[in-house]
Write an enzyme that holds these catalytic residues in place. Sequence first.
Site, PDB file in Angstrom:
ATOM      1  N   CYS A 289      46.054   5.424 -25.890  1.00 50.52           N
ATOM      2  CA  CYS A 289      46.753   4.207 -26.341  1.00 50.52           C
ATOM      3  C   CYS A 289      46.074   3.667 -27.608  1.00 50.52           C
ATOM      4  O   CYS A 289      44.846   3.595 -27.679  1.00 50.52           O
ATOM      5  CB  CYS A 289      46.753   3.150 -25.248  1.00 50.52           C
ATOM      6  SG  CYS A 289      47.619   3.675 -23.756  1.00 50.52           S
TER       7      CYS A 289
ATOM      8  N   CYS B 169      43.454   0.623 -27.355  1.00 52.09           N
ATOM      9  CA  CYS B 169      42.475   0.576 -26.269  1.00 52.09           C
ATOM     10  C   CYS B 169      41.201   1.329 -26.613  1.00 52.09           C
ATOM     11  O   CYS B 169      41.232   2.489 -27.016  1.00 52.09           O
ATOM     12  CB  CYS B 169      43.096   1.158 -25.009  1.00 52.09           C
ATOM     13  SG  CYS B 169      41.971   1.125 -23.596  1.00 52.09           S
TER      14      CYS B 169
ATOM     15  N   GLY C 174      39.756   4.457 -17.904  1.00 52.44           N
ATOM     16  CA  GLY C 174      40.435   5.595 -17.290  1.00 52.44           C
ATOM     17  C   GLY C 174      41.832   5.276 -16.806  1.00 52.44           C
ATOM     18  O   GLY C 174      42.234   4.117 -16.707  1.00 52.44           O
TER      19      GLY C 174
ATOM     20  N   SER D 150      46.403  -0.320 -11.903  1.00 52.54           N
ATOM     21  CA  SER D 150      47.154  -0.403 -13.147  1.00 52.54           C
ATOM     22  C   SER D 150      47.319   0.982 -13.750  1.00 52.54           C
ATOM     23  O   SER D 150      46.373   1.758 -13.815  1.00 52.54           O
ATOM     24  CB  SER D 150      46.402  -1.320 -14.117  1.00 52.54           C
ATOM     25  OG  SER D 150      47.094  -1.406 -15.335  1.00 52.54           O
TER      26      SER D 150
ATOM     27  N   SER E   7      51.452  -0.842 -17.323  1.00 54.29           N
ATOM     28  CA  SER E   7      51.197  -1.244 -18.702  1.00 54.29           C
ATOM     29  C   SER E   7      52.406  -0.846 -19.529  1.00 54.29           C
ATOM     30  O   SER E   7      52.539   0.302 -19.931  1.00 54.29           O
ATOM     31  CB  SER E   7      49.941  -0.549 -19.229  1.00 54.29           C
ATOM     32  OG  SER E   7      48.846  -0.930 -18.438  1.00 54.29           O
ATOM     33  N   LEU E   8      53.294  -1.800 -19.744  1.00 57.30           N
ATOM     34  CA  LEU E   8      54.552  -1.490 -20.444  1.00 57.30           C
ATOM     35  C   LEU E   8      54.360  -1.641 -21.959  1.00 57.30           C
ATOM     36  O   LEU E   8      54.572  -0.705 -22.713  1.00 57.30           O
ATOM     37  CB  LEU E   8      55.663  -2.397 -19.913  1.00 57.30           C
ATOM     38  CG  LEU E   8      57.080  -1.969 -20.255  1.00 57.30           C
ATOM     39  CD1 LEU E   8      57.394  -0.587 -19.720  1.00 57.30           C
ATOM     40  CD2 LEU E   8      58.108  -2.972 -19.702  1.00 57.30           C
ATOM     41  N   HIS E   9      53.963  -2.804 -22.380  1.00 58.04           N
ATOM     42  CA  HIS E   9      53.597  -3.078 -23.773  1.00 58.04           C
ATOM     43  C   HIS E   9      54.721  -2.937 -24.806  1.00 58.04           C
ATOM     44  O   HIS E   9      54.513  -3.227 -25.983  1.00 58.04           O
ATOM     45  CB  HIS E   9      52.399  -2.239 -24.234  1.00 58.04           C
ATOM     46  CG  HIS E   9      51.163  -2.434 -23.395  1.00 58.04           C
ATOM     47  ND1 HIS E   9      50.768  -3.649 -22.929  1.00 58.04           N
ATOM     48  CD2 HIS E   9      50.240  -1.538 -22.946  1.00 58.04           C
ATOM     49  CE1 HIS E   9      49.644  -3.511 -22.234  1.00 58.04           C
ATOM     50  NE2 HIS E   9      49.313  -2.245 -22.217  1.00 58.04           N
TER      51      HIS E   9
ATOM     52  N   CYS F 160      39.931  -6.737 -21.125  1.00 56.31           N
ATOM     53  CA  CYS F 160      40.751  -5.528 -21.147  1.00 56.31           C
ATOM     54  C   CYS F 160      40.664  -4.825 -22.486  1.00 56.31           C
ATOM     55  O   CYS F 160      40.789  -5.446 -23.530  1.00 56.31           O
ATOM     56  CB  CYS F 160      42.225  -5.892 -20.963  1.00 56.31           C
ATOM     57  SG  CYS F 160      42.541  -6.615 -19.396  1.00 56.31           S
TER      58      CYS F 160
HETATM   59  N1  SAH Z   1      44.963   3.220 -17.698  1.00 57.62           N
HETATM   60  C1  SAH Z   1      45.407   2.090 -16.953  1.00 57.62           C
HETATM   61  C2  SAH Z   1      44.275   1.180 -16.639  1.00 57.62           C
HETATM   62  C3  SAH Z   1      43.741   0.398 -17.789  1.00 57.62           C
HETATM   63  S1  SAH Z   1      43.972  -1.239 -17.354  1.00 57.62           S
HETATM   64  C4  SAH Z   1      46.536   1.392 -17.678  1.00 57.62           C
HETATM   65  O1  SAH Z   1      46.867   1.822 -18.768  1.00 57.62           O
HETATM   66  O2  SAH Z   1      47.141   0.492 -17.135  1.00 57.62           O
HETATM   67  C5  SAH Z   1      43.651  -2.122 -18.712  1.00 57.62           C
HETATM   68  C6  SAH Z   1      44.814  -2.916 -19.231  1.00 57.62           C
HETATM   69  O3  SAH Z   1      44.405  -3.471 -20.469  1.00 57.62           O
HETATM   70  C7  SAH Z   1      46.025  -2.050 -19.519  1.00 57.62           C
HETATM   71  O4  SAH Z   1      47.198  -2.786 -19.363  1.00 57.62           O
HETATM   72  C8  SAH Z   1      45.812  -1.766 -20.965  1.00 57.62           C
HETATM   73  O5  SAH Z   1      46.989  -1.347 -21.593  1.00 57.62           O
HETATM   74  C9  SAH Z   1      45.292  -3.084 -21.470  1.00 57.62           C
HETATM   75  N2  SAH Z   1      44.582  -3.008 -22.737  1.00 57.62           N
HETATM   76  C10 SAH Z   1      43.964  -1.954 -23.296  1.00 57.62           C
HETATM   77  N3  SAH Z   1      43.441  -2.281 -24.472  1.00 57.62           N
HETATM   78  C11 SAH Z   1      43.723  -3.579 -24.685  1.00 57.62           C
HETATM   79  C12 SAH Z   1      43.440  -4.506 -25.733  1.00 57.62           C
HETATM   80  N4  SAH Z   1      42.763  -4.149 -26.821  1.00 57.62           N
HETATM   81  N5  SAH Z   1      43.874  -5.757 -25.581  1.00 57.62           N
HETATM   82  C13 SAH Z   1      44.552  -6.149 -24.487  1.00 57.62           C
HETATM   83  N6  SAH Z   1      44.854  -5.328 -23.477  1.00 57.62           N
HETATM   84  C14 SAH Z   1      44.450  -4.058 -23.579  1.00 57.62           C
END
Ligand code: SAH
Length: 348
Positions: free
Chosen positions: A120, A123, A163, A195, A218-220, A337
Site C-alpha cells: 500500500c 503504509c 503485516g 483488519s 481497509s477500503l480507502h 496506524c
Molecule cells: N494489513 C491489514 C492490517 C493493517 S491495519 C490492513 O491492511 O488492514 C492498519 C490500518 O492502518 C489499515 O487500515 C491501513 O490501511 C491503515 N494505514 C496504513 N498506513 C496508514 C497511514 N499512513 N495513515 C493512516 N492509516 C494507515
Amino acid sequence: MTENLDKLDVKSMLPEELEAMLADMGEPRFRAKQLFKWLSGGARSFDEMTNMPKELRSKLAEIAYLTPPEVERKQVSALDGTVKYLWRLRDGNFVESVVMRYEHGNTVCVSSQVGCAMGCAFCASTIGGKVRDLTASEILDQVMFSQLDSGLKISNIVMMGIGEPLNNFDNVIRFLRLVNHPDGMNIGMRHISLSTCGLAEKIDILAQLDLQLTLSVSLHAPDDETRSRIMPINRAYGVERVLDSCRRYFERTGRRISFEYAMIRDVNDTPEHAKRLGDALAGTGCHVNLIPLNDVPESRLRPSTPETMRRFIAALEKRGINVTVRRKLGPDIEASCGQLRRTRLHTT
Ligand code: SAH
C-alpha cells in the site's frame, strides 16, 4: 543462538494437540492442561513448570523450545500512556505492538508478519516487503508479554499492526483459537478485531469459520481506479469483489463490517469519492472509520485538511452512513496506524 530450530513450537499448539503429544510420551491427560496453562501464562522456561515432574520438564526442553521475545525498545507516550514495544524475535527479526488505554479496556494492537507484501502506497509497514510470517506463538507472545511487561491487563486485541493477517491465514486462525481458549488468555472473540486490505477469497473462508470477531476492511477508496493507485491488491480483488465478500460475511456471521478509510489529500477525499462511497455502502448498515492519514516521510501522500474531512463526513452522513473518526493515540511515539515498520531502521 545455538538453539535447534527443528524443535517443536509447543506454544503454537492447542490443548488437544499437546494432549496427543504428551500421550505419545506416555504422560497422562491432565499434563496437557498444566502445560497449556504455563505456556499461556508466559513461562520463560520448562524448568519453571514446577507442578510437572523434573524428568518430563527436561524431556520437553529437549524436544521443544520456548523463546519469549526480548523487549528491544519500549516507548511510553507522555500524552496518553500508550505503550509501544519493539520485540526482538528468536531469529533476530523485529516486530511491534502497541498497548492503547481506552475507557472500555486496554487494547493491544499486534503484528502478524515481519514486514508486509501488500505494498500500500501510504503504509510504512510495507517498505522493504515481507520478511516472513509470524508463528501463532509469536503473535500470542505479543499479547502476553505486552500485558506482563506493562502490568496493564489486556481485554481487547486488534490485528492492525505490521503485516496482512489474512496473508498468514492458518497461523492467525491458530493464534485466535489459542488466545480465545478458556484455559488460556480467554479473550473473547467479540473483543478481537481483525483488519485486512481485502483478500476477498480469504474473507469468504473466514466467514465459513463463523468466529464472532469484528472484521475491518481497509477500503480507502470506493472505485477501482482510485483504489488501484494506492493499493496494489485491488488489481487482484477489485472493489466490487471485496464488497461482495463483505456482504456474504455479514449474512453468514451477522457481524457488521467496519471499513477503514485513510483520508489522503486530493487522492480519495473529493466530494465525488464521498458520493461513490456513500452509494457503495448505502443500506449495508456498515460503518466507516475515517483515519486522518499519518505522515510517512517516505511517501509523497499528505493528509486531507480538517475542512475537507468535515465535508466528507457530512456527505456520508447525508447518505445515512455511520461515520467515526479515529482518534490518534501516542502521537509522540509514532504509534499510529501506518507508522509501524521494520523498525531496525528506527533503532539504529
Ligand atoms: N494489513 C491489514 C492490517 C493493517 S491495519 C490492513 O491492511 O488492514 C492498519 C490500518 O492502518 C489499515 O487500515 C491501513 O490501511 C491503515 N494505514 C496504513 N498506513 C496508514 C497511514 N499512513 N495513515 C493512516 N492509516 C494507515
